[in-house]
Design an enzyme around this catalytic site. Sequence first.
Site, mmCIF file in Angstrom:
data_model
loop_
_atom_site.group_PDB
_atom_site.id
_atom_site.type_symbol
_atom_site.label_atom_id
_atom_site.label_comp_id
_atom_site.label_asym_id
_atom_site.label_seq_id
_atom_site.Cartn_x
_atom_site.Cartn_y
_atom_site.Cartn_z
ATOM 1 N N SER A 15 0.957 -1.017 -0.350
ATOM 2 C CA SER A 15 0.181 0.173 0.278
ATOM 3 C C SER A 15 0.941 1.243 0.052
ATOM 4 O O SER A 15 0.060 2.135 -0.236
ATOM 5 C CB SER A 15 -0.610 -0.173 0.979
ATOM 6 O OG SER A 15 -2.067 -0.725 1.173
ATOM 7 N N LYS A 64 -11.155 -5.200 9.945
ATOM 8 C CA LYS A 64 -11.823 -4.777 9.491
ATOM 9 C C LYS A 64 -13.585 -4.599 10.318
ATOM 10 O O LYS A 64 -14.259 -3.207 9.680
ATOM 11 C CB LYS A 64 -11.943 -5.351 8.513
ATOM 12 C CG LYS A 64 -10.898 -5.139 7.300
ATOM 13 C CD LYS A 64 -11.564 -5.967 5.829
ATOM 14 C CE LYS A 64 -10.082 -5.624 4.672
ATOM 15 N NZ LYS A 64 -10.467 -6.156 3.311
ATOM 16 N N ASP A 100 -13.342 -3.005 -1.111
ATOM 17 C CA ASP A 100 -12.918 -4.149 -1.375
ATOM 18 C C ASP A 100 -13.694 -4.472 -2.662
ATOM 19 O O ASP A 100 -13.215 -5.092 -3.849
ATOM 20 C CB ASP A 100 -12.971 -5.063 0.010
ATOM 21 C CG ASP A 100 -11.777 -5.265 1.033
ATOM 22 O OD1 ASP A 100 -10.627 -4.620 0.603
ATOM 23 O OD2 ASP A 100 -12.404 -5.563 2.086
ATOM 24 N N ALA A 130 -12.835 -10.350 3.776
ATOM 25 C CA ALA A 130 -12.660 -10.148 1.913
ATOM 26 C C ALA A 130 -13.819 -10.731 1.651
ATOM 27 O O ALA A 130 -14.594 -10.616 0.322
ATOM 28 C CB ALA A 130 -11.630 -11.241 1.352
ATOM 29 N N ARG A 151 -15.400 -23.901 5.388
ATOM 30 C CA ARG A 151 -15.280 -24.542 6.106
ATOM 31 C C ARG A 151 -15.976 -25.076 7.041
ATOM 32 O O ARG A 151 -16.439 -26.538 7.583
ATOM 33 C CB ARG A 151 -13.433 -24.180 6.832
ATOM 34 C CG ARG A 151 -12.615 -25.705 7.725
ATOM 35 C CD ARG A 151 -11.521 -25.128 7.987
ATOM 36 N NE ARG A 151 -11.509 -24.112 8.693
ATOM 37 C CZ ARG A 151 -10.630 -23.880 8.808
ATOM 38 N NH1 ARG A 151 -9.736 -22.793 7.847
ATOM 39 N NH2 ARG A 151 -10.731 -21.958 9.282
ATOM 40 N N ILE A 217 -7.871 -13.437 -4.546
ATOM 41 C CA ILE A 217 -6.948 -12.765 -3.824
ATOM 42 C C ILE A 217 -5.765 -12.585 -4.028
ATOM 43 O O ILE A 217 -5.517 -11.201 -3.394
ATOM 44 C CB ILE A 217 -8.854 -11.731 -3.428
ATOM 45 C CG1 ILE A 217 -8.270 -12.934 -1.782
ATOM 46 C CG2 ILE A 217 -9.966 -13.027 -4.090
ATOM 47 C CD1 ILE A 217 -9.188 -11.876 -1.177
ATOM 48 N N GLY A 240 -4.910 -11.547 -8.046
ATOM 49 C CA GLY A 240 -5.293 -11.278 -6.542
ATOM 50 C C GLY A 240 -4.651 -8.895 -6.387
ATOM 51 O O GLY A 240 -5.449 -8.499 -6.203
#
Length: 272
Positions: A15, A64, A100, A130, A151, A217, A240
């Site tokens: 970033s 997040k 995102d 995400a 999962r 991603i 990604g």
Amino acid sequence: MKLGLIGYPIQHSLSPWIHKHFLEQINQEGQYQLYETSGDKFSEVVEEMKCGGLKGFNVTVPYKQTIIPYLDELDSYAKQIGAVNTVVFENNKWIGYNTDGLGYVQAVKDQYPGLFTGDKKVLILGAGGAARGIFYALCQQDFQKIDIANRTMEKAIALKDLNQREEIETDCFTFAEAEIKVNNYDLIVQTTSVGTNEDLSVLSLEKLTDTSVVSDIVYQPLTTTFLQQAKDKGARIHRGHTMLLYQAKLAFQKWSGQTVTVTELMKELEKQ
């Protein structure tokens, strides 16, 4: 313009490099600082950022959702998803956004516009933060079916509830079931961290057909084991780093109010 990123771990983050280029594009002086912090220091570091003259900052894993109580407002998109990756200081308020999913959709649409026409079917692997942004953004497009494999079924079902469009069908199942079904989808999206700097894949693509687009991603490495499996089966791939650049572009445009491009950054990353 002072900007930053909070998360853990983030020392590997691209970033600062990306936003340095964006600042240069608009001839703006500025800096983008990393605020790597463990959970017990999170509140303290957020307050430091809010008092540090920042125009805004990005939020990455695992914060997040943690960041939300520290903000004054969320835009409708971030509120619906329940996760924030971009914070903007405007009108004396700290406002949370999520770029995102929007960045992901734009990245795929630019490379494979044909995926967004007709009755296409999508499989999302994973149901974490995400996946929430990506699933919600894809649900705003005209797909026939968007399924989720994870999962644990509890998380997959919770993600499914974000789909408020009755015309888009959504089913949930395990990764083992997904391995059998992969030949049914036009787009397969890998949203977990599996494969980051390691020779692992979330599932086998043995039954994949060459008509699919397979997306991951993860951007380190640029071509993950998962994507290499897809290439070996003759499928088209989507890497990604494109989502990384597009979500950053959308965030930077919120901070600066100016348009920037990712073309040169894309070329630079693909040289590596």
